[in-house]
Write an enzyme that holds these catalytic residues in place. Structure first.
Site, PDB file in Angstrom:
ATOM      1  CG  LEU A 204      -5.051  36.880  71.601  1.00 49.94           C
ATOM      2  CD1 LEU A 204      -4.496  37.383  70.279  1.00 49.94           C
ATOM      3  CD2 LEU A 204      -5.967  35.679  71.370  1.00 49.94           C
ATOM      4  CG  HIS A 205      -2.256  33.173  77.752  1.00 49.80           C
ATOM      5  ND1 HIS A 205      -3.529  33.555  78.094  1.00 49.80           N
ATOM      6  CD2 HIS A 205      -2.050  31.996  78.376  1.00 49.80           C
ATOM      7  CE1 HIS A 205      -4.059  32.657  78.895  1.00 49.80           C
ATOM      8  NE2 HIS A 205      -3.189  31.687  79.091  1.00 49.80           N
TER       9      HIS A 205
END
Ligand code: UD1
Ligand code: UDP
Length: 361
Positions: A204-205
């Site tokens: 996740l980013h």
């Protein structure tokens, strides 16, 4: 003297795209310089890819580091202008949709230097994504638009780009993946981390997911629900580290958090996983080729071929658990197909188009 191509890299996803292009241009006798803007700088976000992917050491590292969009892009532009004025390349090659890509395109265009964009024409049509702005502006400024998929060609055509500037070349990120397959051990890192036979990989980013604790909370709740059924390993991107730590996700007994991983460790883990949950662009493509179910925690994707041809599916926090169960149950029946020209030869095609373009000028 052969023409000079200046390659612009800076962020993690640039490196696996540039490696096969530089190789193929070297085989054709092109003069090349590799610029690293310094957008990503931690060893595990940058140097590890140079060690593993056979990229040459950057000729120039601008060392710009992190900052707001304006501060980072401006610092890159100022430094890139000096490099381009000093080197006077015949062509600047830019990759993907990161701020380094945009900064180099703006500088080259104003200096009258030809630009080639690898991964042109992808569109999420979501203007809240900084990448969408970078993609559209970069494509508008480019002379050569090198596309990974037919939908990208259609977007560029509908934006009025002349057909003779657009080339369907395939996906150089997949060239790198296919080359690295012999080095992708599906159990080595999993054993080191103590993971069981069945596990999922999570990355996740995206700012829309990790920057705002209120947006992150339902994602974390959904991941905890999946972790009740499947061990999850998260190589944590530095952007979301603090908020993910604060969210309590890593306290779940079946969640393992690690630092960002090198290319081989990461894709080895992906290769051996039951499913991947991600908001990454590149990982949607890599899972399609590896045949691993991919659940993308986003409302849209600029890579729809990974859904129409591959193993990808868009999910919300509310639909994640059911989608994960379905994807794992259906895995045996559903072999993802690989999109056209994702065959390991994109770098060669990009080099051929580039050589032809420069010869004609
Ligand atoms: C950037 C790209 C994004 C891409 C992602 C790939 C832009 C606008 N965004 O997002 O499209 O998907 O890279 O990973 O170009 N940081 C470190 N160490 C590093 C690099 C960054 O700690 O080596 C931290 C810094 O706190 C920094 C933050 O991560 O402020 C964000 O880095 P930045 O490069 O601005 O954007 P990404 O979120 O990495
Ligand atoms: N990747 C990696 N280690 C990690 C996470 C990702 O090597 O811990 C690789 C991934 O396989 C892909 C690239 O980094 O090759 C994608 O980068 P990222 O997800 O940061 O960017 P995006 O593709 O979303 O722009």
């Amino acid at each position: 003297m052969p023409p000079l191509v200046l390659h612009i890299t800076g962020a993690r996803p640039n490196f696996p795209k540039a490696a096969p292009v530089m190789d193929a241009l070297a085989a054709r006798g092109m003069r090349q310089l590799l610029v690293h803007t310094g957008q990503h700088y931690d060893d595990n976000m940058s140097a590890v890819f140079f060690r593993e992917l056979g990229l040459p050491h950057p000729d120039v590292n601008l060392g710009v580091g992190s900052g707001s969009h304006a501060a980072q892009t401006a610092a890159m532009m100022t430094a890139l202008e000096e490099v381009m004025l000093a080197e006077r390349p015949d062509l600047v090659m830019v990759y993907g949709d990161v701020n380094s890509t945009l900064a180099a395109s703006l500088v080259a265009a104003k200096l009258g230097i030809a630009i080639a964009h690898v991964e042109a024409g992808l569109r999420s049509f979501d203007w809240t994504m900084p990448e969408e702005i970078n993609r559209v502006v970069t494509d508008r400024l480019c002379d050569l638009l090198l596309a990974t998929s037919a939908d990208a060609i259609a977007h560029l055509a509908s934006e009025g780009v002349a057909a003779d500037r657009i080339h369907l070349v395939g996906n150089p990120m997949i060239d790198t993946l296919l080359r690295q397959l012999p080095h992708l051990d599906a159990r080595a890192k999993a054993d080191e981390l103590g993971l069981p036979e069945h596990y999922g990989v999570v990355t996740l980013h995206r700012p829309g997911n990790v920057d705002d604790p209120a947006a992150l909370a339902p994602l974390v709740a959904a991941l905890r629900d999946v972790a009740d059924e499947l061990d999850l390993v998260l190589p944590v991107h530095p952007r979301g580290r603090a908020r993910l730590e604060a969210s309590g996700l890593f306290e779940h007994p079946r969640v393992t958090a690690t630092d960002p991983l090198g290319y081989r460790d990461f894709l080895g883990l992906v290769r051996g996983s039951a499913a991947v949950i991600t908001d990454s662009g590149g990982v949607q493509e890599e899972t399609t080729v590896l045949g691993v179910p991919c659940l993308t925690l986003r409302p849209n994707t600029e890579r729809p071929v990974t859904i129409t041809h591959g193993t990808n599916r868009l999910v919300t926090p509310e639909s994640l658990l059911a989608a994960y169960r379905e994807a794992v149950a259906a895995r045996a029946e559903r072999e993802g197909a690989v999109p056209p020209l994702w065959d390991g030869r994109a770098g060669e095609r990009i080099a051929d188009v580039t050589v032809g373009f420069l010869a004609a000028r």
